[in-house]
Design an enzyme around this catalytic site. Structure first.
Site, short mmCIF file in Angstrom:
data_model
loop_
_atom_site.label_atom_id
_atom_site.label_comp_id
_atom_site.label_asym_id
_atom_site.label_seq_id
_atom_site.Cartn_x
_atom_site.Cartn_y
_atom_site.Cartn_z
N CYS A 4 0.86 -1.27 -0.06
CA CYS A 4 -0.13 0.22 -0.20
C CYS A 4 0.81 1.19 -0.06
O CYS A 4 0.37 2.33 -0.10
CB CYS A 4 -0.90 0.05 1.21
SG CYS A 4 -1.95 -1.53 1.27
N HIS A 59 -3.03 6.91 2.16
CA HIS A 59 -3.48 5.51 1.73
C HIS A 59 -4.79 5.39 2.33
O HIS A 59 -4.95 5.63 3.52
CB HIS A 59 -2.44 4.40 1.97
CG HIS A 59 -2.96 3.00 1.98
ND1 HIS A 59 -3.75 2.85 0.75
CD2 HIS A 59 -3.04 2.13 2.88
CE1 HIS A 59 -4.31 1.52 1.11
NE2 HIS A 59 -3.85 1.15 2.22
N ASN A 87 -10.51 -0.23 0.08
CA ASN A 87 -8.98 0.03 0.17
C ASN A 87 -8.38 -0.69 -0.92
O ASN A 87 -8.31 -2.17 -1.11
CB ASN A 87 -8.39 -0.85 1.64
CG ASN A 87 -6.79 -1.01 1.78
OD1 ASN A 87 -6.26 -0.56 0.62
ND2 ASN A 87 -6.49 -1.16 2.86
C1 LIG Z 1 -8.80 -4.49 10.43
C2 LIG Z 1 -9.79 -3.52 11.16
C3 LIG Z 1 -10.65 -2.81 10.58
C4 LIG Z 1 -10.38 -4.20 12.28
O1 LIG Z 1 -10.81 -3.22 13.29
P1 LIG Z 1 -10.81 -3.45 14.65
O2 LIG Z 1 -11.62 -2.26 15.38
O3 LIG Z 1 -9.27 -3.28 14.84
O4 LIG Z 1 -11.40 -4.82 15.37
P2 LIG Z 1 -10.68 -5.88 15.97
O5 LIG Z 1 -9.70 -6.89 14.91
O6 LIG Z 1 -10.10 -5.65 17.32
O7 LIG Z 1 -12.05 -6.76 16.22
C5 LIG Z 1 -13.12 -6.29 17.22
C6 LIG Z 1 -14.36 -7.34 17.25
O8 LIG Z 1 -15.03 -7.07 15.83
C7 LIG Z 1 -15.15 -8.23 15.44
N1 LIG Z 1 -14.92 -8.09 13.94
C8 LIG Z 1 -14.01 -8.50 13.04
N2 LIG Z 1 -14.28 -8.05 11.76
C9 LIG Z 1 -15.76 -7.80 11.91
C10 LIG Z 1 -16.51 -7.58 10.86
N3 LIG Z 1 -16.45 -7.56 9.68
N4 LIG Z 1 -17.80 -7.50 11.41
C11 LIG Z 1 -18.30 -7.73 12.46
N5 LIG Z 1 -17.17 -7.84 13.66
C12 LIG Z 1 -15.81 -7.97 13.19
C13 LIG Z 1 -13.84 -9.17 15.76
O9 LIG Z 1 -13.95 -10.53 15.71
C14 LIG Z 1 -13.82 -8.79 17.49
O10 LIG Z 1 -14.83 -9.45 18.06
P3 LIG Z 1 -14.35 -9.80 19.61
O11 LIG Z 1 -14.36 -8.62 20.12
O12 LIG Z 1 -15.54 -10.68 19.97
O13 LIG Z 1 -13.17 -10.66 19.53
C15 LIG Z 1 -8.68 -2.37 11.81
O14 LIG Z 1 -7.98 -3.17 12.83
C16 LIG Z 1 -7.66 -1.89 10.79
O15 LIG Z 1 -8.16 -1.04 9.91
N6 LIG Z 1 -6.34 -2.07 11.02
C17 LIG Z 1 -5.29 -1.49 9.88
C18 LIG Z 1 -5.43 -1.75 8.78
C19 LIG Z 1 -4.46 -1.26 7.77
O16 LIG Z 1 -4.11 -0.07 7.87
N7 LIG Z 1 -3.53 -2.05 6.98
C20 LIG Z 1 -2.55 -1.63 6.45
C21 LIG Z 1 -2.79 -1.15 5.13
S1 LIG Z 1 -3.88 -2.14 3.99
#
Ligand SMILES: CC(C)(COP(=O)(O)OP(=O)(O)OC[C@H]1O[C@@H](n2cnc3c(N)ncnc32)[C@H](O)[C@@H]1OP(=O)(O)O)[C@@H](O)C(=O)NCCC(=O)NCCS
Length: 326
Positions: free
Chosen positions: A124, A248, A282
């Site tokens: 990215c 990004h 994304n």
């Molecule tokens: C991936 C991302 C969207 C996840 O969001 P988050 O707020 O961190 O969520 P978490 O992974 O902590 O999950 C929180 C809860 O939501 C749940 N969850 C995950 N995906 C879900 C979805 N699509 N729908 C509903 N619930 C979901 C998880 O299982 C977790 O449940 P739990 O608390 O019962 O275990 C976020 O962490 C993110 O954007 N990270 C950075 C990505 C990035 O910049 N990448 C680099 C460039 S590509």
């Protein structure tokens, strides 16, 4: 005996962006569509990621075909013809197989008899890496006009049962042309990597994108704004000189966090911030030029605006660069 003198290329005073182009997947996929595949819902995705819908390619759309479409539009937008381009760089991390690369085919299909065509993979962060290489090539006189493209088709790299990842990524391509200028309009690229964090984004089973979402989120919201600020400093500007921030498009909350941090350090309150992820998802190395092309098309940004481009992603890799909107 006198040593023979080595000639080097004549060099222009500076470089600038000349035009943009983009394309996206033909299929609009809503959060409700995804809720039929995995245990998720519209509210969670909007709140945690900021996406309302994303676009995925149909069967005819490949990394190469989308790069060709976006690239040809950028060449036309620059007021040039394919014959004016002498280098093509495609930033991509989703090119199937890796061999052959995308750039040679893209160059051929646009009708560019490029002296050099190659791919860049910094995930990215890739578009700004490629832009930086392109600007340096023009600045050094080794190319006159360079076509820089970010193109990704993510859908084959996603596990459609993994709700943490399949809801985020999308397909598309964005492109820009870099050429010579009497007054510099592109600052130095600030590029870097954090290979010690390689395990936070990788291909699970060699097939599916996997990321430790929270670790990457923390890294992006704490480490990336300082990289952006360094790019502004390297261009000899102040944060208050920046009109448009184009991070990004990984997650709307990351975009907002970077903007807030830069504003707390001197960026203006009226800073225009790219929020293209809302309707595009994304698209990795395509997200920055795609956002710029959409914002130009919508009249949200204008020729002459000072843009701050910021990439970050797998590697981990990061990149930032100041460039004036054409
Ligand atoms: C991936 C991302 C969207 C996840 O969001 P988050 O707020 O961190 O969520 P978490 O992974 O902590 O999950 C929180 C809860 O939501 C749940 N969850 C995950 N995906 C879900 C979805 N699509 N729908 C509903 N619930 C979901 C998880 O299982 C977790 O449940 P739990 O608390 O019962 O275990 C976020 O962490 C993110 O954007 N990270 C950075 C990505 C990035 O910049 N990448 C680099 C460039 S590509």
């Amino acid at each position: 005996m006198t040593k023979p003198r080595i000639a080097q290329n004549a060099t222009p005073a500076g470089t600038r962006l000349l035009g943009f182009g983009s394309t996206q997947g033909n299929r609009i996929v809503t959060n409700d569509d995804l809720a039929k595949l995995v245990d998720t819902n519209d509210e969670w995705i909007r709140q945690r990621v900021g996406i309302i819908h994303r676009r995925l390619g149909d069967e005819s759309q490949t990394v190469v075909s989308m790069a060709v479409e976006a690239g040809a539009k950028a060449v036309a937008d620059a007021g040039l013809t394919p014959g004016d381009i002498d280098q093509v760089i495609v930033a991509t991390c989703t090119m199937p197989g890796g061999i052959p690369n995308a750039a040679a085919q893209v160059s051929d299909q646009i009708g560019i008899k490029a002296q050099s065509a190659f791919d860049v993979n910094a995930a990215c962060a890739g578009f700004v890496y490629a832009l930086s290489v392109a600007s340096d090539a023009v600045r050094a006189g080794s190319a006159r006009n360079v076509l820089v493209i970010g193109s990704e088709r993510f859908q084959e790299w996603l596990d459609w049962e993994d709700r943490g990842n399949c809801i985020i990524f999308a397909d598309g391509a964005g492109a820009a042309v870099v050429g010579p200028a009497e007054e510099p309009e592109i600052g130095p690229g600030v590029l870097g990597s954090a290979g010690d964090l390689v395990d936070t984004i990788y291909l699970r089973e060699g097939k599916y994108i996997y990321q430790e979402g929270q670790s990457v989120f923390r890294w992006a919201t704490t480490q990336i704004a300082p990289v952006a600020a360094r790019a502004v400093e390297a261009a000899g500007l102040k944060l208050s000189d920046v009109d448009v921030l184009v991070p990004h498009q990984a997650n709307l909350r990351i975009v907002e966090a970077i903007a807030r941090k830069l504003q707390s350090q001197g960026a203006r309150d009226d800073l225009v911030v790219a929020r293209d992820i809302v309707y595009s998802g994304n698209t990795s190395s395509a997200s920055i030029p795609l956002a710029i092309d959409h914002m130009r098309g919508a009249g949200e940004i204008s020729s002459g605006d000072v843009m701050l481009l910021v990439g970050f992603g797998a590697g981990l890799s990061y990149s930032a660069q100041v460039a004036v909107c054409p």
